[in-house]
Structures are given as structure tokens and as C-alpha cells.
Motif scaffolding. Structure first.
Motif, PDB file in Angstrom:
ATOM      1  N   ILE A 113      38.885  -5.944 -56.724  1.00 15.20           N
ATOM      2  CA  ILE A 113      39.830  -4.830 -56.868  1.00 15.20           C
ATOM      3  C   ILE A 113      40.278  -4.409 -55.473  1.00 15.20           C
ATOM      4  CG2 ILE A 113      40.148  -2.426 -57.604  1.00 15.20           C
ATOM      5  CD1 ILE A 113      37.863  -2.884 -59.631  1.00 15.20           C
ATOM      6  N   VAL A 114      41.578  -4.273 -55.292  1.00 17.52           N
ATOM      7  CA  VAL A 114      42.136  -3.705 -54.062  1.00 17.52           C
ATOM      8  C   VAL A 114      42.793  -2.392 -54.446  1.00 17.52           C
ATOM      9  CG1 VAL A 114      43.795  -3.979 -52.170  1.00 17.52           C
ATOM     10  CG2 VAL A 114      42.570  -5.982 -53.067  1.00 17.52           C
ATOM     11  N   ILE A 115      42.389  -1.321 -53.777  1.00 18.98           N
ATOM     12  CA  ILE A 115      42.988  -0.001 -53.980  1.00 18.98           C
ATOM     13  C   ILE A 115      43.719   0.365 -52.701  1.00 18.98           C
ATOM     14  CG2 ILE A 115      42.567   2.447 -54.428  1.00 18.98           C
ATOM     15  CD1 ILE A 115      39.934   1.553 -55.859  1.00 18.98           C
ATOM     16  N   PHE A 116      45.001   0.669 -52.818  1.00 21.01           N
ATOM     17  CA  PHE A 116      45.791   1.066 -51.649  1.00 21.01           C
ATOM     18  C   PHE A 116      46.095   2.556 -51.733  1.00 21.01           C
ATOM     19  CE2 PHE A 116      49.934   1.677 -49.482  1.00 21.01           C
ATOM     20  CZ  PHE A 116      49.513   1.374 -48.192  1.00 21.01           C
ATOM     21  N   LEU A 117      45.655   3.287 -50.711  1.00 25.17           N
ATOM     22  CA  LEU A 117      45.969   4.715 -50.625  1.00 25.17           C
ATOM     23  C   LEU A 117      47.358   4.838 -50.025  1.00 25.17           C
ATOM     24  CD1 LEU A 117      42.591   6.230 -49.365  1.00 25.17           C
ATOM     25  CD2 LEU A 117      43.351   5.742 -51.691  1.00 25.17           C
ATOM     26  N   ASN A 118      48.297   5.110 -50.876  1.00 24.37           N
ATOM     27  CA  ASN A 118      49.696   5.182 -50.472  1.00 24.37           C
ATOM     28  C   ASN A 118      50.025   6.594 -49.981  1.00 24.37           C
ATOM     29  OD1 ASN A 118      52.202   4.063 -50.076  1.00 24.37           O
ATOM     30  ND2 ASN A 118      52.893   4.402 -52.168  1.00 24.37           N
ATOM     31  N   THR A 119      49.265   7.027 -48.995  1.00 26.25           N
ATOM     32  CA  THR A 119      49.383   8.371 -48.444  1.00 26.25           C
ATOM     33  C   THR A 119      50.669   8.473 -47.618  1.00 26.25           C
ATOM     34  OG1 THR A 119      46.977   8.402 -48.316  1.00 26.25           O
ATOM     35  CG2 THR A 119      48.147  10.108 -47.075  1.00 26.25           C
ATOM     36  N   ARG A 120      51.333   9.602 -47.713  1.00 23.67           N
ATOM     37  CA  ARG A 120      52.560   9.799 -46.939  1.00 23.67           C
ATOM     38  C   ARG A 120      52.257   9.639 -45.445  1.00 23.67           C
ATOM     39  NH1 ARG A 120      53.313  15.100 -49.651  1.00 23.67           N
ATOM     40  NH2 ARG A 120      52.708  15.701 -47.576  1.00 23.67           N
ATOM     41  N   PRO A 121      53.103   8.919 -44.720  1.00 24.26           N
ATOM     42  CA  PRO A 121      52.871   8.687 -43.287  1.00 24.26           C
ATOM     43  C   PRO A 121      52.658   9.972 -42.475  1.00 24.26           C
ATOM     44  CG  PRO A 121      54.554   7.205 -44.057  1.00 24.26           C
ATOM     45  CD  PRO A 121      54.260   8.150 -45.197  1.00 24.26           C
ATOM     46  N   LYS A 122      53.378  11.021 -42.796  1.00 27.82           N
ATOM     47  CA  LYS A 122      53.226  12.279 -42.049  1.00 27.82           C
ATOM     48  C   LYS A 122      51.800  12.825 -42.215  1.00 27.82           C
ATOM     49  CE  LYS A 122      55.222  16.847 -41.439  1.00 27.82           C
ATOM     50  NZ  LYS A 122      56.186  17.827 -41.886  1.00 27.82           N
ATOM     51  N   VAL A 123      51.246  12.732 -43.413  1.00 31.22           N
ATOM     52  CA  VAL A 123      49.882  13.188 -43.676  1.00 31.22           C
ATOM     53  C   VAL A 123      48.882  12.322 -42.899  1.00 31.22           C
ATOM     54  CG1 VAL A 123      48.109  13.451 -45.478  1.00 31.22           C
ATOM     55  CG2 VAL A 123      50.481  14.151 -45.929  1.00 31.22           C
ATOM     56  N   CYS A 124      49.125  11.009 -42.845  1.00 33.70           N
ATOM     57  CA  CYS A 124      48.248  10.104 -42.085  1.00 33.70           C
ATOM     58  C   CYS A 124      48.216  10.505 -40.609  1.00 33.70           C
ATOM     59  CB  CYS A 124      48.735   8.657 -42.206  1.00 33.70           C
ATOM     60  SG  CYS A 124      48.567   7.948 -43.849  1.00 33.70           S
ATOM     61  N   VAL A 125      49.374  10.806 -40.046  1.00 35.88           N
ATOM     62  CA  VAL A 125      49.447  11.208 -38.637  1.00 35.88           C
ATOM     63  C   VAL A 125      48.661  12.496 -38.419  1.00 35.88           C
ATOM     64  CG1 VAL A 125      51.005  12.012 -36.806  1.00 35.88           C
ATOM     65  CG2 VAL A 125      51.626  10.013 -38.177  1.00 35.88           C
ATOM     66  N   GLU A 126      48.801  13.453 -39.331  1.00 38.33           N
ATOM     67  CA  GLU A 126      48.070  14.721 -39.214  1.00 38.33           C
ATOM     68  C   GLU A 126      46.557  14.494 -39.269  1.00 38.33           C
ATOM     69  OE1 GLU A 126      49.725  17.090 -42.357  1.00 38.33           O
ATOM     70  OE2 GLU A 126      51.658  17.312 -41.327  1.00 38.33           O
ATOM     71  N   HIS A 127      46.102  13.654 -40.195  1.00 36.99           N
ATOM     72  CA  HIS A 127      44.666  13.339 -40.302  1.00 36.99           C
ATOM     73  C   HIS A 127      44.177  12.624 -39.049  1.00 36.99           C
ATOM     74  CE1 HIS A 127      44.659  13.408 -45.000  1.00 36.99           C
ATOM     75  NE2 HIS A 127      44.739  14.611 -44.475  1.00 36.99           N
ATOM     76  N   ASP A 128      44.978  11.688 -38.565  1.00 35.88           N
ATOM     77  CA  ASP A 128      44.637  10.936 -37.367  1.00 35.88           C
ATOM     78  C   ASP A 128      44.473  11.839 -36.146  1.00 35.88           C
ATOM     79  OD1 ASP A 128      44.091   8.272 -37.501  1.00 35.88           O
ATOM     80  OD2 ASP A 128      46.000   7.611 -36.672  1.00 35.88           O
ATOM     81  N   MET A 129      45.329  12.815 -36.023  1.00 36.20           N
ATOM     82  CA  MET A 129      45.269  13.733 -34.884  1.00 36.20           C
ATOM     83  C   MET A 129      43.963  14.517 -34.879  1.00 36.20           C
ATOM     84  SD  MET A 129      49.280  14.880 -34.759  1.00 36.20           S
ATOM     85  CE  MET A 129      49.018  16.308 -33.769  1.00 36.20           C
ATOM     86  N   LYS A 130      43.440  14.847 -36.061  1.00 37.98           N
ATOM     87  CA  LYS A 130      42.164  15.564 -36.155  1.00 37.98           C
ATOM     88  C   LYS A 130      41.011  14.717 -35.651  1.00 37.98           C
ATOM     89  CE  LYS A 130      43.603  18.332 -40.112  1.00 37.98           C
ATOM     90  NZ  LYS A 130      43.445  18.523 -41.558  1.00 37.98           N
ATOM     91  N   LYS A 131      41.165  13.392 -35.698  1.00 41.50           N
ATOM     92  CA  LYS A 131      40.112  12.478 -35.235  1.00 41.50           C
ATOM     93  C   LYS A 131      40.365  12.017 -33.798  1.00 41.50           C
ATOM     94  CE  LYS A 131      40.793   9.488 -38.481  1.00 41.50           C
ATOM     95  NZ  LYS A 131      40.724   8.316 -39.349  1.00 41.50           N
ATOM     96  N   ASN A 132      41.338  12.628 -33.141  1.00 42.23           N
ATOM     97  CA  ASN A 132      41.725  12.226 -31.780  1.00 42.23           C
ATOM     98  C   ASN A 132      42.098  10.749 -31.709  1.00 42.23           C
ATOM     99  OD1 ASN A 132      41.337  14.796 -30.697  1.00 42.23           O
ATOM    100  ND2 ASN A 132      39.140  14.415 -30.453  1.00 42.23           N
ATOM    101  N   ASP A 133      42.725  10.263 -32.743  1.00 42.55           N
ATOM    102  CA  ASP A 133      43.145   8.864 -32.825  1.00 42.55           C
ATOM    103  C   ASP A 133      44.625   8.859 -33.203  1.00 42.55           C
ATOM    104  OD1 ASP A 133      43.067   6.121 -32.829  1.00 42.55           O
ATOM    105  OD2 ASP A 133      42.240   5.973 -34.844  1.00 42.55           O
ATOM    106  N   ALA A 134      45.429   9.358 -32.305  1.00 38.75           N
ATOM    107  CA  ALA A 134      46.833   9.611 -32.630  1.00 38.75           C
ATOM    108  C   ALA A 134      47.680   8.349 -32.714  1.00 38.75           C
ATOM    109  CB  ALA A 134      47.423  10.573 -31.607  1.00 38.75           C
ATOM    110  N   HIS A 135      48.270   8.160 -33.876  1.00 41.37           N
ATOM    111  CA  HIS A 135      49.292   7.143 -34.075  1.00 41.37           C
ATOM    112  C   HIS A 135      50.604   7.885 -34.305  1.00 41.37           C
ATOM    113  CE1 HIS A 135      45.749   4.679 -35.006  1.00 41.37           C
ATOM    114  NE2 HIS A 135      46.503   3.657 -34.672  1.00 41.37           N
ATOM    115  N   THR A 136      51.690   7.279 -33.895  1.00 41.03           N
ATOM    116  CA  THR A 136      52.993   7.908 -34.117  1.00 41.03           C
ATOM    117  C   THR A 136      53.415   7.702 -35.563  1.00 41.03           C
ATOM    118  OG1 THR A 136      54.300   5.941 -33.587  1.00 41.03           O
ATOM    119  CG2 THR A 136      53.671   7.404 -31.725  1.00 41.03           C
ATOM    120  N   LEU A 137      54.354   8.498 -35.987  1.00 41.39           N
ATOM    121  CA  LEU A 137      54.898   8.379 -37.340  1.00 41.39           C
ATOM    122  C   LEU A 137      55.489   6.986 -37.543  1.00 41.39           C
ATOM    123  CD1 LEU A 137      55.395   9.867 -39.990  1.00 41.39           C
ATOM    124  CD2 LEU A 137      57.569  10.673 -39.046  1.00 41.39           C
TER     125      LEU A 137
END
Length: 186
Positions: A113-137
Motif C-alpha cells: 500500500i502506498v499512501i500519499f499525503l496530498n497536503t497543500r504546499p503552503k501548509v508543508c512550507v509552514e510545517h517545515d519552517m517549524k522544524k528549521n528545515d525551510a523549503h520554498t513554496l
């Protein structure tokens, strides 16, 4: 050995919530259905990305296959955060790298089984910033496009990551697990 387990992979862009989702699904499977699960990450923590993507692809595949052949657990279901699809998304940029990805992963056990979290890119960037692992939009949008290019047609998509949607996914996993057990008995 991995072939004797139901093998689930959770994929998604950086910051999509893969680790959190894996843990929540495993907890629900354990508490509601009594199914033992093991949550794990892609087995590549010791790899330092080189300046050669083909070497990285080769090393990821080698580590992945070694892990799959040697895993020892009593868990009935293995839920892995990232797998060969993440390797593609993060390392393939040229036709030669794409060919290398296919070549080096040809013996790797594919997930049931492959499950893909199709999270909105803006939300991913916000989560990433909290982990100090910033990716751009734009980087996250590119990751998402590459996932959609490579994921198998049988992929299960989670678009909202809500408790209701997670419950539905857990029920589908239980159905697949019961089918898996039935096939093992035959």
C-alpha cells in the motif's frame, strides 16, 4: 523478512506530516484492531548526499534492499515514512538519473500500500519552517509534481489528513490486511 509482512509506505512532500500520520495510523490499528505495527523511516540515515545523484540513488537502493532483506520484527504491519518514491523525487533530475533509479530499485520489494499525503504546499512550507528545515513554496510544488509523476496508480491519496479520513484509511488497511492473511493461508 519484509515479504512476510503487510508493507505500507507513506509518502508526501517535506512537511506533509508523514511521520505523524504513520504513528496515528499504527496506534489506531493497534488499539482498535489489536494489530501490531512497526513504524520506521526510510533506511538511509547514514547516507550523506554526494554531488552525484546517481551515486546517491544507488546507495539509497542498496540500503533499502539490505534493510528489506534483514528486517526482524514481530509486527504484522510495517508502516514506513518515505521509500523509493522519495528517492526519485529528491534525486532524479535527468533521464540518466531516472534510468539509474529504475535500474537500482528493480529488486527492491514494492509496498503493498502506498499512501500519499496530498497536503497543500503552503501548509508543508509552514510545517517545515517549524522544524528549521525551510523549503520554498516552489520546491514543495516541484516535489508534489514529481510524486504525482512516479506514484503507482494504486496509490491511496489523503487530501485533508482529518480524523475522519484517517479512520477511513485505517478501515481500508484492515480490509487489505485481512485479504493478505487469507492469501497467506492458501
Amino acid at each position: 523478512m519484509l515479504k512476510k509482512k503487510l508493507y505500507i509506505v507513506i509518502e508526501g512532500c517535506d512537511g506533509a506530516g508523514k511521520t505523524t500520520m504513520a504513528k496515528k495510523i499504527a496506534q489506531k490499528l493497534n488499539f482498535k484492531y489489536g494489530i501490531q505495527c512497526m513504524c520506521t523511516n526510510e533506511p538511509h540515515t547514514k547516507i550523506k548526499q554526494s554531488k552525484n545523484n546517481i551515486e546517491d540513488i544507488k546507495q539509497y537502493a542498496k540500503d533499502r534492499l539490505k534493510w528489506q532483506q534483514n528486517i526482524q520484527t514481530k509486527a504484522e504491519i510495517i508502516i514506513q515514512d518515505r521509500s523509493l518514491y522519495s528517492s526519485y523525487v529528491n534525486n532524479v533530475q535527468t533521464p540518466a538519473e531516472k534510468e539509474a533509479w529504475h535500474y537500482y530499485n528493480k529488486h527492491v520489494i514494492k509496498p503493498d500500500i502506498v499512501i500519499f499525503l496530498n497536503t497543500r504546499p503552503k501548509v508543508c512550507v509552514e510545517h517545515d519552517m517549524k522544524k528549521n528545515d525551510a523549503h520554498t513554496l516552489e520546491e514543495i510544488k516541484l516535489q508534489q509534481r514529481k510524486y504525482l509523476e512516479i506514484l503507482p496508480p494504486s496509490t491511496w491519496y489523503m487530501n485533508n489528513n482529518t480524523k475522519h479520513e484517517r479512520g477511513y484509511i485505517v478501515d481500508m488497511i484492515v480490509d487489505k490486511y485481512n485479504q493478505y492473511l487469507y492469501m497467506q493461508e492458501r
